[in-house]
Design a protein around this motif. Structure first.
Motif, PDB file in Angstrom:
ATOM      1  N   THR A  44       0.978  -1.280   0.013  1.00  0.00           N
ATOM      2  CA  THR A  44       0.200   0.110  -0.018  1.00  0.00           C
ATOM      3  C   THR A  44       0.701   1.200  -0.112  1.00  0.00           C
ATOM      4  N   LEU A  45       0.370   2.374  -0.212  1.00  0.00           N
ATOM      5  CA  LEU A  45       0.968   3.669  -0.239  1.00  0.00           C
ATOM      6  C   LEU A  45       1.219   4.342   1.145  1.00  0.00           C
ATOM      7  N   ALA A  46       2.289   4.991   1.455  1.00  0.00           N
ATOM      8  CA  ALA A  46       2.038   5.685   2.503  1.00  0.00           C
ATOM      9  C   ALA A  46       0.913   6.759   2.600  1.00  0.00           C
ATOM     10  N   PRO A  47       0.265   7.020   3.841  1.00  0.00           N
ATOM     11  CA  PRO A  47      -0.639   8.393   3.826  1.00  0.00           C
ATOM     12  C   PRO A  47      -0.092   9.418   3.201  1.00  0.00           C
ATOM     13  N   GLY A  48      -0.857  10.354   2.326  1.00  0.00           N
ATOM     14  CA  GLY A  48      -0.548  11.615   1.667  1.00  0.00           C
ATOM     15  C   GLY A  48      -0.303  12.679   2.815  1.00  0.00           C
ATOM     16  N   PRO A  49      -0.183  13.914   2.366  1.00  0.00           N
ATOM     17  CA  PRO A  49      -0.019  15.127   3.075  1.00  0.00           C
ATOM     18  C   PRO A  49      -1.007  14.942   4.383  1.00  0.00           C
ATOM     19  N   ALA A  50      -0.939  15.415   5.399  1.00  0.00           N
ATOM     20  CA  ALA A  50      -1.742  15.671   6.566  1.00  0.00           C
ATOM     21  C   ALA A  50      -2.417  14.207   6.900  1.00  0.00           C
ATOM     22  N   GLY A  51      -1.525  13.171   6.519  1.00  0.00           N
ATOM     23  CA  GLY A  51      -2.232  11.670   6.919  1.00  0.00           C
ATOM     24  C   GLY A  51      -3.642  11.390   5.969  1.00  0.00           C
ATOM     25  N   LEU A  52      -3.935  12.000   4.880  1.00  0.00           N
ATOM     26  CA  LEU A  52      -4.900  11.664   4.061  1.00  0.00           C
ATOM     27  C   LEU A  52      -4.739  10.216   3.379  1.00  0.00           C
ATOM     28  N   THR A  53      -5.808   9.688   2.985  1.00  0.00           N
ATOM     29  CA  THR A  53      -5.805   8.445   2.237  1.00  0.00           C
ATOM     30  C   THR A  53      -4.765   8.741   0.927  1.00  0.00           C
ATOM     31  N   PRO A  54      -3.737   7.800   0.683  1.00  0.00           N
ATOM     32  CA  PRO A  54      -3.080   7.937  -0.596  1.00  0.00           C
ATOM     33  C   PRO A  54      -3.788   7.713  -1.944  1.00  0.00           C
TER      34      PRO A  54
END
Length: 278
Positions: A44-54
């Motif tokens: 899976t991908l790491a969370p995006g900015p501010a911890g958003l779903t990638p």
């Protein structure tokens, strides 16, 4: 005299038993069966900015000529009556063609589809050539103004995803993937934030097959072949009534792309090539 003979016989029998015990070989213990390691977690991908779903759209362009065919198995919560009247939201011939052509694929399935066609969901989910991913429970949109689809309230978005996974498990799908495709491809920051606790990677695409409600397979073939690049994710559909030309298009798309040197992979492999974590 008889009593003495009986007593002597008992003594002899006892002695023989003791002698046998003394010479018996020790029992060998069967070693425990080796414990098989659990299968590796899908990337899976790491969370995006501010911890958003990638959000994942395509794989690397420079790591080989790979392409992922993905198929949305759509069905909404309100289409049960239409299915009961004979409308087909499944497409077993398409799945059979993919098997015959030995094409791996990722099927983004709604929970409602899995409930309507549990045998097919289980068959797809247990075939190592395929992987099942989440397409919501009932194909309701996660934003407003998304192709006229009904909207899932933000507070119910997470439970909608979890309800779909529950439907997969009930149908017998083994290890559905932690990937989610937004109905209609529509999302915003609110939707990404709402799904963060589920741990999914949102999967979009970079090639639109254009098969929805298209009856001319050649149109779909041209659109896919014109758009595919190394690492592409192609979105098509796995519903007979809404995508009647898809199976015929796939029979032309697959040999054409193989002739160009492309190799078909599942979405999980593409995500793994961009450093997806396990």
């Amino acid at each position: 005299m008889i009593a003495l003979l009986r007593r002597a016989g008992l003594v002899c029998a006892l002695g023989a038993a003791l002698a046998a015990c003394g010479t018996a070989q020790p029992q060998r213990r069967t070693p425990p069966a080796p414990v098989s390691a659990p299968p590796p977690a899908p990337p899976t991908l790491a969370p995006g900015p501010a911890g958003l779903t990638p959000v994942f759209e395509h794989g690397p362009r420079s790591r080989g000529r790979t392409v992922a065919l993905t198929f949305d198995a759509d069905m909404t919560a309100g289409q049960g009556a239409r299915a009961a009247a004979g409308e087909r939201f499944d497409h077993p011939q398409l799945i059979s063609t993919l098997r015959a052509l030995r094409v791996p694929a990722t099927v983004f399935m709604t929970g409602r589809w899995a409930e309507e066609y549990p045998d097919q969901a289980r068959s797809i989910g247990r075939d190592p050539r395929f992987e099942v991913a989440n397409h919501s429970y009932s194909h309701y949109a996660y934003t407003r103004d998304c192709y006229g689809l009904p909207t899932v309230p933000r507070k119910l978005m997470r439970s909608d995803v979890e309800r779909a996974y529950a439907a997969f498990r009930k149908a017998g799908v083994r290890a559905p993937m932690p990937y989610f495709r937004f109905p209609g491809g529509c999302y915003d920051r609110r939707a990404l934030r709402a799904l963060t606790p589920t741990g999914v990677t949102a999967v979009q695409w970079d090639v639109v097959g254009g098969d929805a409600f298209e009856t001319d397979a050649d149109v779909v073939v041209r659109q896919v072949l014109d758009g595919v690049r190394p690492g592409s994710v192609v979105v098509l559909h796995c519903t007979r009534s809404a995508a009647p030309a898809t199976e015929r298009a796939v029979r032309a798309i697959v040999p054409a792309l193989r002739g160009r040197g492309f190799r078909f992979v599942k979405v999980s492999e593409l995500i793994g090539t961009v450093g997806g974590r396990r």
